[in-house]
Scaffold this motif. Structure first.
Motif, PDB file in Angstrom:
ATOM      1  N   PHE A  33     -15.304   2.127 122.718  1.00  0.00           N
ATOM      2  CA  PHE A  33     -13.929   2.478 123.084  1.00  0.00           C
ATOM      3  C   PHE A  33     -13.120   3.058 121.923  1.00  0.00           C
ATOM      4  N   GLY A  34     -13.642   2.972 120.703  1.00  0.00           N
ATOM      5  CA  GLY A  34     -12.921   3.500 119.540  1.00  0.00           C
ATOM      6  C   GLY A  34     -11.720   2.659 119.149  1.00  0.00           C
ATOM      7  N   VAL A  35     -11.836   1.340 119.319  1.00  0.00           N
ATOM      8  CA  VAL A  35     -10.759   0.417 118.949  1.00  0.00           C
ATOM      9  C   VAL A  35     -11.326  -0.624 117.986  1.00  0.00           C
ATOM     10  N   THR A  36     -10.466  -1.421 117.391  1.00  0.00           N
ATOM     11  CA  THR A  36     -10.956  -2.494 116.530  1.00  0.00           C
ATOM     12  C   THR A  36     -11.368  -3.691 117.388  1.00  0.00           C
ATOM     13  N   VAL A  37     -12.273  -4.510 116.851  1.00  0.00           N
ATOM     14  CA  VAL A  37     -12.673  -5.730 117.554  1.00  0.00           C
ATOM     15  C   VAL A  37     -11.455  -6.622 117.747  1.00  0.00           C
ATOM     16  N   ASP A  38     -10.622  -6.710 116.711  1.00  0.00           N
ATOM     17  CA  ASP A  38      -9.418  -7.540 116.800  1.00  0.00           C
ATOM     18  C   ASP A  38      -8.530  -7.096 117.965  1.00  0.00           C
ATOM     19  N   ASP A  39      -8.313  -5.780 118.093  1.00  0.00           N
ATOM     20  CA  ASP A  39      -7.484  -5.297 119.195  1.00  0.00           C
ATOM     21  C   ASP A  39      -8.160  -5.493 120.550  1.00  0.00           C
ATOM     22  N   LEU A  40      -9.472  -5.300 120.617  1.00  0.00           N
ATOM     23  CA  LEU A  40     -10.187  -5.532 121.875  1.00  0.00           C
ATOM     24  C   LEU A  40     -10.006  -6.966 122.332  1.00  0.00           C
ATOM     25  N   VAL A  41     -10.121  -7.885 121.391  1.00  0.00           N
ATOM     26  CA  VAL A  41     -10.075  -9.303 121.722  1.00  0.00           C
ATOM     27  C   VAL A  41      -8.653  -9.827 121.897  1.00  0.00           C
ATOM     28  N   SER A  42      -7.728  -9.398 121.043  1.00  0.00           N
ATOM     29  CA  SER A  42      -6.433 -10.075 121.035  1.00  0.00           C
ATOM     30  C   SER A  42      -5.207  -9.189 121.210  1.00  0.00           C
ATOM     31  N   TYR A  43      -5.376  -7.882 121.442  1.00  0.00           N
ATOM     32  CA  TYR A  43      -4.204  -7.019 121.617  1.00  0.00           C
ATOM     33  C   TYR A  43      -3.425  -7.463 122.844  1.00  0.00           C
ATOM     34  N   GLU A  44      -2.137  -7.658 122.645  1.00  0.00           N
ATOM     35  CA  GLU A  44      -1.289  -8.095 123.751  1.00  0.00           C
ATOM     36  C   GLU A  44      -0.191  -7.074 123.949  1.00  0.00           C
ATOM     37  N   LYS A  45      -0.229  -6.421 125.080  1.00  0.00           N
ATOM     38  CA  LYS A  45       0.815  -5.438 125.333  1.00  0.00           C
ATOM     39  C   LYS A  45       1.996  -6.110 126.015  1.00  0.00           C
ATOM     40  N   THR A  46       3.174  -5.731 125.551  1.00  0.00           N
ATOM     41  CA  THR A  46       4.390  -6.198 126.196  1.00  0.00           C
ATOM     42  C   THR A  46       5.222  -4.964 126.487  1.00  0.00           C
ATOM     43  N   ASP A  47       5.826  -4.931 127.616  1.00  0.00           N
ATOM     44  CA  ASP A  47       6.623  -3.763 127.997  1.00  0.00           C
ATOM     45  C   ASP A  47       7.729  -3.489 126.997  1.00  0.00           C
ATOM     46  N   GLU A  48       8.337  -4.542 126.450  1.00  0.00           N
ATOM     47  CA  GLU A  48       9.456  -4.360 125.536  1.00  0.00           C
ATOM     48  C   GLU A  48       9.011  -3.768 124.203  1.00  0.00           C
ATOM     49  N   GLU A  49       7.954  -4.341 123.597  1.00  0.00           N
ATOM     50  CA  GLU A  49       7.544  -3.894 122.269  1.00  0.00           C
ATOM     51  C   GLU A  49       6.654  -2.665 122.284  1.00  0.00           C
ATOM     52  N   ASN A  50       5.712  -2.583 123.217  1.00  0.00           N
ATOM     53  CA  ASN A  50       4.713  -1.528 123.188  1.00  0.00           C
ATOM     54  C   ASN A  50       4.826  -0.551 124.347  1.00  0.00           C
ATOM     55  N   MET A  51       5.906  -0.650 125.078  1.00  0.00           N
ATOM     56  CA  MET A  51       6.166   0.261 126.184  1.00  0.00           C
ATOM     57  C   MET A  51       5.030   0.288 127.187  1.00  0.00           C
ATOM     58  N   GLY A  52       4.278  -0.822 127.297  1.00  0.00           N
ATOM     59  CA  GLY A  52       3.217  -0.930 128.279  1.00  0.00           C
ATOM     60  C   GLY A  52       1.970  -0.125 127.945  1.00  0.00           C
ATOM     61  N   LEU A  53       1.806   0.319 126.718  1.00  0.00           N
ATOM     62  CA  LEU A  53       0.646   1.115 126.351  1.00  0.00           C
ATOM     63  C   LEU A  53      -0.588   0.234 126.210  1.00  0.00           C
ATOM     64  N   ASN A  54      -1.757   0.866 126.361  1.00  0.00           N
ATOM     65  CA  ASN A  54      -3.013   0.145 126.221  1.00  0.00           C
ATOM     66  C   ASN A  54      -3.380  -0.037 124.761  1.00  0.00           C
ATOM     67  N   VAL A  55      -4.518  -0.673 124.525  1.00  0.00           N
ATOM     68  CA  VAL A  55      -5.022  -0.903 123.176  1.00  0.00           C
ATOM     69  C   VAL A  55      -5.116   0.446 122.458  1.00  0.00           C
ATOM     70  N   PRO A  56      -4.512   0.551 121.275  1.00  0.00           N
ATOM     71  CA  PRO A  56      -4.538   1.835 120.568  1.00  0.00           C
ATOM     72  C   PRO A  56      -5.887   2.093 119.893  1.00  0.00           C
ATOM     73  N   PRO A  57      -6.254   3.371 119.696  1.00  0.00           N
ATOM     74  CA  PRO A  57      -7.483   3.688 118.968  1.00  0.00           C
ATOM     75  C   PRO A  57      -7.398   3.180 117.529  1.00  0.00           C
ATOM     76  N   LYS A  58      -8.563   3.025 116.875  1.00  0.00           N
ATOM     77  CA  LYS A  58      -8.605   2.574 115.481  1.00  0.00           C
ATOM     78  C   LYS A  58      -7.704   3.443 114.626  1.00  0.00           C
TER      79      LYS A  58
END
Length: 143
Positions: free
Chosen positions: A53-78
Motif C-alpha cells: 500500500f506504500g504506507v508505514t507499518v505504524d500507520d497501517l496498524v494505528s493510524y486513526e482518522k478523525t474528521d476534525e483533525e484529518n478531514m476524514g482522509l485515509n492513511v497517508p503514503p510514506k
C-alpha cells in the motif's frame, strides 16, 4: 483501527480480498478475519501489506482518522502527512502543529520560506532546506 485501515487501503488500491490474500500468502478467509478484527496478522504480513500500500507499518496498524483533525482522509503514503487544519489569524499568522514541528525539526527562531503557486497553493520550507536544494542544482566549479 487496523481492520478499518486495511479495508480502506485495500479498496483504495483496487484489490479484492482474493488478490490481496494471494499477494501476502494467506487465504481469503484469513484476510477476511483480519478485516473483521477476528484475528491479527503477524508483523511480517503487516510489513508486506504496508509495502504493497506504500504506507508505514505504524500507520497501517494505528493510524486513526478523525474528521476534525484529518478531514476524514485515509492513511497517508510514506513520507506524506496530514497535520490537520489551522486557522489563519487576523494578521495572517498560523500555528504549525506540534507534530509537524517535530517531524521537520522546526524550532522558535527558525526562518521559514513561503512559496506559492496560484494553481496548487502554498508551501513552507525551512531556509536551510531551500539553500541546500539550491546548492545541489549549481554546477560545480573547479579552482
Amino acid at each position: 483501527m487496523f481492520h478499518d485501515n486495511l479495508i480502506s487501503l485495500r479498496k483504495l488500491n483496487g484489490y479484492s480480498q482474493d488478490e490481496l490474500a494471494e499477494r501476502i500468502g494467506v487465504s481469503r478467509q484469513t484476510l477476511s478475519k483480519y478485516e473483521t478484527g477476528e484475528s491479527l496478522p503477524d508483523i511480517e504480513k503487516c510489513k508486506m501489506m504496508a509495502d504493497i500500500f506504500g504506507v508505514t507499518v505504524d500507520d497501517l496498524v494505528s493510524y486513526e482518522k478523525t474528521d476534525e483533525e484529518n478531514m476524514g482522509l485515509n492513511v497517508p503514503p510514506k513520507g506524506k502527512h496530514v497535520f490537520g487544519m489551522v486557522k489563519v489569524g487576523d494578521k495572517g499568522q498560523i500555528v504549525i502543529p506540534s507534530k509537524a514541528r517535530k517531524i521537520f525539526d522546526i524550532h522558535p527562531g527558525d526562518n521559514l520560506i513561503i512559496l506559492g503557486d496560484e494553481g496548487q497553493g502554498i508551501a513552507i520550507i525551512k531556509e536551510k532546506g531551500l539553500l541546500d536544494l539550491l546548492k545541489m542544482g549549481r554546477p560545480k566549479t573547479t579552482p
